[in-house]
Design a protein around this motif. Structure first.
Motif, short mmCIF file in Angstrom:
data_model
loop_
_atom_site.label_atom_id
_atom_site.label_comp_id
_atom_site.label_asym_id
_atom_site.label_seq_id
_atom_site.Cartn_x
_atom_site.Cartn_y
_atom_site.Cartn_z
N VAL A 100 1.47 -6.09 9.54
CA VAL A 100 2.73 -5.31 9.63
C VAL A 100 2.64 -3.92 8.98
O VAL A 100 3.54 -3.11 9.13
N VAL A 101 1.57 -3.68 8.23
CA VAL A 101 1.47 -2.44 7.46
C VAL A 101 0.15 -1.75 7.79
O VAL A 101 -0.88 -2.41 7.93
N ASN A 102 0.21 -0.44 7.91
CA ASN A 102 -0.98 0.36 8.16
C ASN A 102 -2.02 0.18 7.03
O ASN A 102 -1.65 0.09 5.85
N TYR A 103 -3.29 0.16 7.40
CA TYR A 103 -4.39 -0.03 6.45
C TYR A 103 -4.27 0.90 5.23
O TYR A 103 -4.46 0.48 4.09
N LYS A 104 -3.95 2.17 5.53
CA LYS A 104 -3.86 3.18 4.46
C LYS A 104 -2.77 2.81 3.44
O LYS A 104 -2.95 2.96 2.23
N ALA A 105 -1.65 2.33 3.95
CA ALA A 105 -0.54 1.98 3.07
C ALA A 105 -0.87 0.73 2.24
O ALA A 105 -0.50 0.63 1.07
N VAL A 106 -1.60 -0.21 2.84
CA VAL A 106 -2.02 -1.41 2.11
C VAL A 106 -2.93 -0.99 0.94
O VAL A 106 -2.74 -1.41 -0.20
N GLU A 107 -3.91 -0.16 1.24
CA GLU A 107 -4.83 0.30 0.19
C GLU A 107 -4.06 1.04 -0.90
O GLU A 107 -4.32 0.86 -2.09
N GLN A 108 -3.09 1.86 -0.48
CA GLN A 108 -2.30 2.64 -1.44
C GLN A 108 -1.52 1.71 -2.38
O GLN A 108 -1.40 1.98 -3.58
N ALA A 109 -1.02 0.60 -1.83
CA ALA A 109 -0.25 -0.35 -2.64
C ALA A 109 -1.13 -0.92 -3.76
O ALA A 109 -0.70 -1.01 -4.92
N PHE A 110 -2.34 -1.32 -3.41
CA PHE A 110 -3.25 -1.87 -4.44
C PHE A 110 -3.61 -0.79 -5.46
O PHE A 110 -3.74 -1.08 -6.66
N THR A 111 -3.77 0.44 -5.00
CA THR A 111 -4.06 1.54 -5.92
C THR A 111 -2.89 1.74 -6.88
O THR A 111 -3.08 1.84 -8.09
N GLU A 112 -1.67 1.77 -6.33
CA GLU A 112 -0.48 1.99 -7.17
C GLU A 112 -0.35 0.89 -8.25
O GLU A 112 -0.15 1.17 -9.41
N LEU A 113 -0.49 -0.38 -7.81
CA LEU A 113 -0.35 -1.47 -8.79
C LEU A 113 -1.49 -1.45 -9.79
O LEU A 113 -1.30 -1.73 -10.98
N GLY A 114 -2.68 -1.10 -9.32
CA GLY A 114 -3.85 -1.06 -10.19
C GLY A 114 -3.77 0.06 -11.22
O GLY A 114 -4.40 -0.01 -12.28
N GLN A 115 -3.01 1.10 -10.92
CA GLN A 115 -2.95 2.27 -11.81
C GLN A 115 -1.79 2.23 -12.79
O GLN A 115 -1.64 3.14 -13.61
N LEU A 116 -0.92 1.22 -12.70
CA LEU A 116 0.25 1.18 -13.59
C LEU A 116 -0.22 1.16 -15.04
O LEU A 116 -1.09 0.37 -15.40
N SER A 117 0.39 2.01 -15.86
CA SER A 117 -0.01 2.01 -17.27
C SER A 117 0.94 1.14 -18.08
O SER A 117 0.67 0.77 -19.20
N GLY A 118 2.08 0.82 -17.48
CA GLY A 118 3.04 -0.09 -18.12
C GLY A 118 3.81 -0.78 -17.01
O GLY A 118 3.60 -0.46 -15.84
N ASN A 119 4.67 -1.73 -17.38
CA ASN A 119 5.42 -2.44 -16.35
C ASN A 119 6.70 -1.72 -15.97
O ASN A 119 7.41 -1.21 -16.82
N MET A 120 6.96 -1.70 -14.68
CA MET A 120 8.21 -1.14 -14.20
C MET A 120 9.25 -2.26 -14.17
O MET A 120 8.90 -3.41 -14.01
N ARG A 121 10.51 -1.89 -14.28
CA ARG A 121 11.55 -2.90 -14.15
C ARG A 121 11.75 -3.27 -12.68
O ARG A 121 12.14 -4.37 -12.35
N GLY A 122 11.49 -2.31 -11.81
CA GLY A 122 11.72 -2.52 -10.39
C GLY A 122 10.45 -2.40 -9.57
O GLY A 122 9.34 -2.40 -10.11
N ALA A 123 10.63 -2.30 -8.25
CA ALA A 123 9.50 -2.28 -7.32
C ALA A 123 9.23 -0.87 -6.79
O ALA A 123 10.12 -0.01 -6.76
N ILE A 124 8.00 -0.69 -6.34
CA ILE A 124 7.59 0.55 -5.68
C ILE A 124 7.91 0.43 -4.19
O ILE A 124 7.69 -0.63 -3.59
N LEU A 125 8.44 1.49 -3.60
CA LEU A 125 8.73 1.51 -2.17
C LEU A 125 7.72 2.42 -1.48
O LEU A 125 7.59 3.58 -1.85
N LEU A 126 6.98 1.87 -0.50
CA LEU A 126 5.99 2.69 0.20
C LEU A 126 6.30 2.75 1.69
O LEU A 126 6.73 1.75 2.28
N ASP A 127 6.04 3.88 2.30
CA ASP A 127 6.12 4.01 3.75
C ASP A 127 4.98 3.18 4.36
O ASP A 127 3.81 3.38 4.03
N ALA A 128 5.34 2.23 5.23
CA ALA A 128 4.35 1.29 5.78
C ALA A 128 3.36 1.97 6.71
O ALA A 128 2.32 1.39 7.04
N ASN A 129 3.65 3.17 7.16
CA ASN A 129 2.73 3.87 8.06
C ASN A 129 1.81 4.84 7.34
O ASN A 129 0.65 4.98 7.68
#
Ligand code: PML
Ligand code: MG
Length: 242
Positions: A100-129
């Motif tokens: 359901v999600v473009n390859y680039k956006a999937v990779e970006q999601a793992f990068t974003e979660l991998g780069q967190l320096s602390g915990n967010m209270r909420g979620a990250i919203l990414l454009d699926a394309n």
């Protein structure tokens, strides 16, 4: 159902979240008035006795829920997956999301979660394309709220899974969101999940034991104002039917 209340707790260490405190724990329920006091006590207990630390700021917010404002949604299906390593789990999660999600956006999601320096209270919203980040407050993210389950639980589950399944069901019911990726911020909890196509894909080993950082990414694939999506996630009362 009559006489329901939404009760929400957030706890932080080092002061309130909005003053830079570190997020420790957040949880919420929708319950009958007669259960409010005991649920409040259990939420306070969670904020004080968390594996991530002890909250020195606890906010509890309670408001009445009107029957006509409740949306009922059926719980999404559950699929349990097996995996021996974090690498295998991430590959599986990526494969599932790519339906359901473009390859680039999937990779970006793992990068974003991998780069967190602390915990967010909420979620990250990414454009699926495109993988472009869409939420406004990058420290806080989008906090899904005003939800609980009703009826008899379909199977035994721990509190992590119960809450995640309720949240993922609400998120899947949001028009414009096609997928979700999550692993826990609790250092001693390594199960995570991908939700897409109405299925909760439960995946072990989404992170190494002891890792104190986790989070969520929601993928948006529709030309709908972000403000409407965020409003649904944060404010619409949803009761999930088991
Ligand atoms: C969290 O604890 O913040 C997320 C938990 C994910 C739960 C996965 C599961 O056990 O099904
Ligand atoms: Mg947690």
């Amino acid at each position: 159902m009559m006489g329901l209340y939404s009760i929400r707790m957030r706890g932080a260490e080092g002061g309130p979240h909005e003053e830079g405190g570190r997020h420790i724990s957040g949880a919420e329920r929708i319950v009958e008035e007669s259960d409010l006091e005991s649920i409040a006590a259990s939420l306070i207990h969670r904020a004080l006795q968390h594996s991530k630390g002890k909250s020195d700021f606890i906010n509890i917010c309670i408001d009445a829920v009107h029957d006509e404002d409740i949306m009922y949604v059926d719980c999404i299906a559950i699929e349990e997956h097996k995996s021996e390593s974090v690498q295998e789990s991430h590959e599986l999660a990526k494969d599932l999301l790519q339906s359901v999600v473009n390859y680039k956006a999937v990779e970006q999601a793992f990068t974003e979660l991998g780069q967190l320096s602390g915990n967010m209270r909420g979620a990250i919203l990414l454009d699926a394309n495109t993988g472009v980040r869409l939420d406004q407050d990058h420290m806080r993210g989008v906090r899904v709220s005003h939800m609980d389950a009703c009826g008899t639980e379909i199977r035994p589950m721990n509190v992590h899974m119960r809450e995640a399944l309720v949240l993922a069901t609400k998120v899947q019911s949001c028009s414009g969101i096609v997928g979700e990726l999550c692993w826990s911020d609790d250092p001693d909890y390594t199960v995570g999940y991908v939700a897409c196509n109405g299925v909760y894909h439960r995946i072990p080993n989404m992170k190494d034991m002891g890792t104190p950082i986790g989070g969520r990414v929601f993928f948006v694939d529709i030309n709908r104002p972000i403000r409407e999506i965020v409003d649904y996630l944060e404010n619409t009362t949803v009761l999930v039917r088991w």
